[in-house]
Design a protein around this motif. Structure first.
Motif, PDB file in Angstrom:
ATOM      1  N   PRO A 190      17.182   1.272   0.763  1.00  0.00           N
ATOM      2  CA  PRO A 190      16.854   2.701   0.767  1.00  0.00           C
ATOM      3  C   PRO A 190      15.630   2.976  -0.110  1.00  0.00           C
ATOM      4  CG  PRO A 190      19.198   2.378   0.387  1.00  0.00           C
ATOM      5  CD  PRO A 190      18.555   1.016   0.345  1.00  0.00           C
ATOM      6  N   GLY A 191      14.762   3.827   0.390  1.00  0.00           N
ATOM      7  CA  GLY A 191      13.594   4.229  -0.377  1.00  0.00           C
ATOM      8  C   GLY A 191      12.329   3.446  -0.087  1.00  0.00           C
ATOM      9  N   LEU A 192      12.430   2.307   0.597  1.00  0.00           N
ATOM     10  CA  LEU A 192      11.238   1.516   0.901  1.00  0.00           C
ATOM     11  C   LEU A 192      10.643   1.973   2.228  1.00  0.00           C
ATOM     12  CD1 LEU A 192       9.257  -0.805   0.364  1.00  0.00           C
ATOM     13  CD2 LEU A 192      10.885  -2.326   1.494  1.00  0.00           C
ATOM     14  N   ASP A 193       9.381   2.330   2.211  1.00  0.00           N
ATOM     15  CA  ASP A 193       8.659   2.699   3.421  1.00  0.00           C
ATOM     16  C   ASP A 193       7.691   1.558   3.734  1.00  0.00           C
ATOM     17  OD1 ASP A 193       6.974   3.712   5.397  1.00  0.00           O
ATOM     18  OD2 ASP A 193       6.961   5.726   4.534  1.00  0.00           O
ATOM     19  N   LEU A 194       8.048   0.720   4.705  1.00  0.00           N
ATOM     20  CA  LEU A 194       7.217  -0.437   5.041  1.00  0.00           C
ATOM     21  C   LEU A 194       5.807  -0.042   5.440  1.00  0.00           C
ATOM     22  CD1 LEU A 194       9.586  -2.750   7.112  1.00  0.00           C
ATOM     23  CD2 LEU A 194       8.755  -3.106   4.804  1.00  0.00           C
ATOM     24  N   ALA A 195       5.670   1.055   6.152  1.00  0.00           N
ATOM     25  CA  ALA A 195       4.360   1.472   6.637  1.00  0.00           C
ATOM     26  C   ALA A 195       3.425   1.860   5.496  1.00  0.00           C
ATOM     27  CB  ALA A 195       4.507   2.641   7.607  1.00  0.00           C
ATOM     28  N   LYS A 196       3.954   2.457   4.458  1.00  0.00           N
ATOM     29  CA  LYS A 196       3.121   2.948   3.354  1.00  0.00           C
ATOM     30  C   LYS A 196       2.935   1.931   2.231  1.00  0.00           C
ATOM     31  CE  LYS A 196       4.113   7.799   4.139  1.00  0.00           C
ATOM     32  NZ  LYS A 196       4.774   8.995   3.634  1.00  0.00           N
ATOM     33  N   SER A 197       3.785   0.952   2.156  1.00  0.00           N
ATOM     34  CA  SER A 197       3.732  -0.014   1.055  1.00  0.00           C
ATOM     35  C   SER A 197       2.564  -0.984   1.242  1.00  0.00           C
ATOM     36  CB  SER A 197       5.049  -0.784   0.990  1.00  0.00           C
ATOM     37  OG  SER A 197       5.013  -1.720  -0.055  1.00  0.00           O
ATOM     38  N   GLN A 198       1.662  -1.021   0.278  1.00  0.00           N
ATOM     39  CA  GLN A 198       0.542  -1.962   0.332  1.00  0.00           C
ATOM     40  C   GLN A 198       0.957  -3.349  -0.162  1.00  0.00           C
ATOM     41  OE1 GLN A 198      -1.315  -0.189   2.621  1.00  0.00           O
ATOM     42  NE2 GLN A 198      -2.769  -1.605   1.747  1.00  0.00           N
ATOM     43  N   LEU A 252       9.540  -5.941  11.908  1.00  0.00           N
ATOM     44  CA  LEU A 252       8.312  -6.514  11.357  1.00  0.00           C
ATOM     45  C   LEU A 252       7.132  -6.298  12.298  1.00  0.00           C
ATOM     46  CD1 LEU A 252       9.700  -9.882   9.957  1.00  0.00           C
ATOM     47  CD2 LEU A 252       8.953  -7.906   8.629  1.00  0.00           C
ATOM     48  N   ALA A 253       7.395  -6.292  13.594  1.00  0.00           N
ATOM     49  CA  ALA A 253       6.323  -6.127  14.576  1.00  0.00           C
ATOM     50  C   ALA A 253       5.718  -4.730  14.532  1.00  0.00           C
ATOM     51  CB  ALA A 253       6.851  -6.428  15.981  1.00  0.00           C
ATOM     52  N   GLN A 254       6.463  -3.762  14.035  1.00  0.00           N
ATOM     53  CA  GLN A 254       5.978  -2.381  13.978  1.00  0.00           C
ATOM     54  C   GLN A 254       5.081  -2.117  12.775  1.00  0.00           C
ATOM     55  OE1 GLN A 254       9.480   0.053  14.138  1.00  0.00           O
ATOM     56  NE2 GLN A 254      10.135  -0.821  16.073  1.00  0.00           N
ATOM     57  N   VAL A 255       4.985  -3.067  11.871  1.00  0.00           N
ATOM     58  CA  VAL A 255       4.216  -2.889  10.637  1.00  0.00           C
ATOM     59  C   VAL A 255       2.755  -3.256  10.876  1.00  0.00           C
ATOM     60  CG1 VAL A 255       3.933  -3.709   8.260  1.00  0.00           C
ATOM     61  CG2 VAL A 255       6.229  -3.360   9.195  1.00  0.00           C
ATOM     62  N   ASN A 256       1.844  -2.428  10.367  1.00  0.00           N
ATOM     63  CA  ASN A 256       0.432  -2.776  10.357  1.00  0.00           C
ATOM     64  C   ASN A 256       0.197  -3.645   9.120  1.00  0.00           C
ATOM     65  OD1 ASN A 256      -2.314  -3.001  10.215  1.00  0.00           O
ATOM     66  ND2 ASN A 256      -2.723  -0.811  10.263  1.00  0.00           N
ATOM     67  N   TRP A 257      -0.086  -4.915   9.325  1.00  0.00           N
ATOM     68  CA  TRP A 257      -0.192  -5.880   8.232  1.00  0.00           C
ATOM     69  C   TRP A 257      -1.584  -5.929   7.610  1.00  0.00           C
ATOM     70  CZ3 TRP A 257       4.188  -7.562   6.324  1.00  0.00           C
ATOM     71  CH2 TRP A 257       5.328  -7.515   7.141  1.00  0.00           C
ATOM     72  N   ASP A 258      -2.555  -5.257   8.211  1.00  0.00           N
ATOM     73  CA  ASP A 258      -3.916  -5.267   7.678  1.00  0.00           C
ATOM     74  C   ASP A 258      -3.935  -4.723   6.251  1.00  0.00           C
ATOM     75  OD1 ASP A 258      -4.880  -6.275  10.061  1.00  0.00           O
ATOM     76  OD2 ASP A 258      -5.459  -4.301  10.839  1.00  0.00           O
ATOM     77  N   GLY A 259      -4.467  -5.511   5.328  1.00  0.00           N
ATOM     78  CA  GLY A 259      -4.623  -5.077   3.951  1.00  0.00           C
ATOM     79  C   GLY A 259      -3.374  -5.158   3.094  1.00  0.00           C
TER      80      GLY A 259
END
Length: 173
Positions: free
Chosen positions: A91-99, A155-162
């Protein structure tokens, strides 16, 4: 609810304080609880001796159970038979926003890391990042899929760039 023995296990084996509000919230929502051997069999199809810790995956309905007495030749953590692998996102982790993202093996390790403020998610094992869906039959036949084609849906939905990704393996790497 978690029994006292499981609260002690969380505390002593995983450095998870069962009195933390985050853990109590998971208990209240049914995402972290003690289950009996009968409940384990009904939920997962696995027959084990004794109780276990049920760990629900927030957001997608998946779960694993850590039996008190793991199967002799089986996994330490079990999920329903024929159920594909999923990514455990505390809970609380946003994969999309986490650098920065840490990926570990095991839901309880990820939960412990999240309580320390790490942006961490968990796989069920080192090879659990690959899908067991339709694409898995191609892999079984020796066809090579690109990694991004074989990724779990989460994992496939995550933008991994950067993103900076740290893999945190178990000691049995």
């Amino acid at each position: 609810m978690l029994c006292e023995a499981h609260k002690s296990r969380l505390s002593f084996h995983y450095a998870i304080d069962p009195e933390r509000s985050e853990i109590q919230d998971l208990e209240k929502s049914g995402q972290l609880k003690t289950v009996t051997s009968l409940e384990i069999e009904q939920l997962s199809g696995w027959r084990v001796e004794g109780s276990g810790i049920y760990i629900g995956y927030p957001g997608n309905g998946a779960f694993v159970i850590r039996p008190d007495n793991p199967l002799p030749d089986g996994p330490k953590y079990i999920h329903p038979r024929e159920e594909p692998n999923h990514l455990f996102i505390p809970p609380g982790l946003d994969l999309a926003k986490s650098q920065d993202l840490w990926i570990t093996e095991g839901e309880l390790k990820a939960l412990a890391g999240s309580l320390l403020g790490l942006p961490i998610a968990a796989l069920g094992g080192v090879w659990s990042w690959r899908t067991s869906g339709e694409e898995a039959s191609l892999l079984a036949n020796g066809e090579k899929l690109k990694d991004d084609e074989a990724l779990l849906p989460e994992l496939a939905q995550v933008n991994w760039d950067g993103k900076k990704v740290t893999l945190l393996y178990d000691s049995d790497i």
